[in-house]
Design an enzyme around this catalytic site. Structure first.
Site, PDB file in Angstrom:
ATOM      1  CB  CYS B  60      -0.924  -0.071   1.213  1.00  0.00           C
ATOM      2  SG  CYS B  60      -1.539   1.495   1.821  1.00  0.00           S
ATOM      3  CB  CYS B  63       0.613   1.864   4.134  1.00  0.00           C
ATOM      4  SG  CYS B  63      -1.120   1.414   4.069  1.00  0.00           S
TER       5      CYS B  63
END
Ligand SMILES: Cc1cc2nc3c(=O)[nH]c(=O)nc-3n(C[C@H](O)[C@H](O)[C@H](O)COP(=O)(O)OP(=O)(O)OC[C@H]3O[C@@H](n4cnc5c(N)ncnc54)[C@H](O)[C@@H]3O)c2cc1C
Lengths: 313, 131
Positions: B60, B63
């Site tokens: 991600c 993230c």
């Protein structure tokens, strides 16, 4: 006082920073969120010339490091206004007789800055449906990125809204993990490629809901259902789903500049390939500009063009 | 793995090549604590105080953007227990808190979820979740 202030640290803004810094200018980059812009949402970029494959995050991090090494000043602040410095302000600031004109004042949520030139590189963001409770359920069932959030809906029923390639690709991607994928589109025909539509029609767990719009969102702590309205009959129906993927395109965020620079009817900044806006010394680069192809390559190209023009101001 | 013992922690981190000064302030941990179903109850639910939990995954991008900021907060805010949950490895914890998009950051107060924030936010906004 900066030579160049750049608004937005996406691909266009960071490329502009690299070019302006290499041209020997002092540069301040203002970014409302995290640096990187839209591309950090994608795990794979495969069409940037010279780079076979890279994650969006790595691509953005590389750009940032490059600009940082060259001496970019970077601040996490949202720009709320830009105006032209008037004579009185300029005199006060300079406290001398040598009056410079044409400086720009950039206001942020924190403070204000002055610059010779400004580059608007504010990009675009996902267009929301614009219905009630949408913000409340974002991250609680509503998503704007199937590749980011799809895995949380493995084995579940989901819907995709939209009629372009993104919606079709999202539906195909989700059909590999989800029990059922409903594709909701407000028209009969899709804007996206026919080939993608054909492939979707062959999938057993994909069902089309055409001429329908999402009217309401229902649920508790998380989304549980949507109410659809048929555009032709006006009839309403309820669809139980745990995920709703919104893929109805992008929209710019240039409202705060509307008083100064000319925008088109969709809110994109009116500037040509030379990135010049109607205001001398203010440039537009990347997805925020009216253009036909919105990609990393074109964002980077604009960044370079705008920076080299801004360096002349 | 966090053992709760200062010595063990120092030893672990030394082997990772960092210096003592970077490691601790007043005996508190300096790096975010990785949670699993085994330690979640003890470290978060039974913790009397404020815990900030970052739900993330390696694939991600947003993230990865937030990751270093979370570590900075862990280092600076010794009054807060800063933790991370890898949603691929710990789907049960993510499921229990209805995490459906990452990064999601949940601030727990005395074991109860108090604030939820979805998406990559700059540091100032993450710090505001703690106030
Ligand atoms: C999921 C996804 C996948 C994609 N994949 C590809 C791909 O594979 N290849 C490709 O070429 N393109 C791809 N694109 C398109 C590409 O990401 C965009 O064309 C590119 O990001 C445009 O860059 P930009 O700098 O113009 O704008 P953005 O990346 O949108 O960056 C604009 C920045 O400006 C900031 N900003 C906006 N307003 C303000 C303000 N008032 N004050 C301060 N900051 C502000 C925003 O927070 C943002 O960080 C993809 C896009 C998405 C969403």
């Amino acid at each position: 006082m900066k030579d160049v202030i750049i608004i937005g640290a996406g691909t266009a803004g960071l490329t502009a920073a690299i070019y302006a810094l290499r041209a020997g200018k002092s540069v301040l980059v203002l970014e409302q969120g995290n640096y990187g812009g839209q591309i950090i949402n994608t795990p794979k970029v495969e069409n940037y010339p010279g780079i076979e494959q890279i994650s969006g995050y790595e691509f953005a991090a590389g750009l940032y490091r490059q600009a940082e090494k060259l001496g970019m000043e970077y601040r996490s602040e949202k720009v709320t206004d830009i105006r032209l410095e008037d004579g009185a302000e300029a005199r006060e600031e300079l406290s001398s007789a040598s009056l410079e004109t044409g400086n720009k004042i950039v206001e942020t949520t924190e403070q204000s800055y002055r610059a010779r030139a400004v580059i608007l590189a504010t990009g675009a963001k996902n267009r929301p449906l614009g219905i009630e409770k949408e913000a409340e359920y974002t991250g609680r069932g509503i998503s704007y990125c199937a590749t980011c959030d799809g895995m949380f809906f493995r084995g579940k029923k989901v819907a995709v809204v939209g009629g372009g390639n993104t919606a079709l690709e999202d539906a195909a991607f989700l059909s590999n993990y989800c029990e059922k994928v409903y594709l909701i589109h407000r028209r009969e025909a899709f804007r996206g490629e026919e080939k993608l539509v054909k492939e979707l029609r062959k999938k057993e767990n994909v069902e089309f809901f055409l001429n329908k719009t999402v009217q309401e969102l229902e649920g508790g702590a998380t989304l549980q259902a949507v109410v659809l309205r048929d555009k032709i009959s006006g009839e309403e129906s309820r669809l139980e789903i745990s995920g709703l993927f919104v893929a109805i395109g992008q929209m710019p965020e240039n409202g705060v500049f509307a008083g100064l620079v000319d925008l088109d009817e969709n809110g994109y900044i009116l500037a040509g390939e030379d990135c010049r806006t109607n205001v001398e010394g203010i440039f537009a680069a990347g997805d925020c500009r009216k253009k036909t192809v919105r990609q990393l390559t074109t964002a980077a190209a604009d960044g370079a063009v705008a920076a080299l023009a801004a360096a002349q101001v | 793995m966090y053992t709760g013992s200062a010595d063990a922690e120092l030893k672990n981190s030394r082997s990772a090549g960092s210096t003592d000064a970077e490691l601790k302030i007043g005996g508190k941990r300096m790096a975010a604590l990785h949670l699993t179903t085994e330690n979640f109850r003890k470290e978060v639910l039974e913790y009397e105080g404020v815990a900030m939990v970052d739900f993330w995954a390696s694939w991600c991008g947003p993230c990865q953007m937030v990751g270093p900021v979370i570590e900075e907060i862990a280092a600076e805010r010794t009054d807060v227990k800063v933790c991370k949950v890898n949603v691929d490895e710990q789907p049960d914890i993510a499921g229990k808190y209805n995490v459906m998009s990452i990064p999601t950051i949940i601030v727990f107060k005395n074991g109860e979820p108090a604030t939820v924030s979805v998406g990559a936010k700059p540091k100032a906004e993450l710090l505001a979740l703690l106030s």
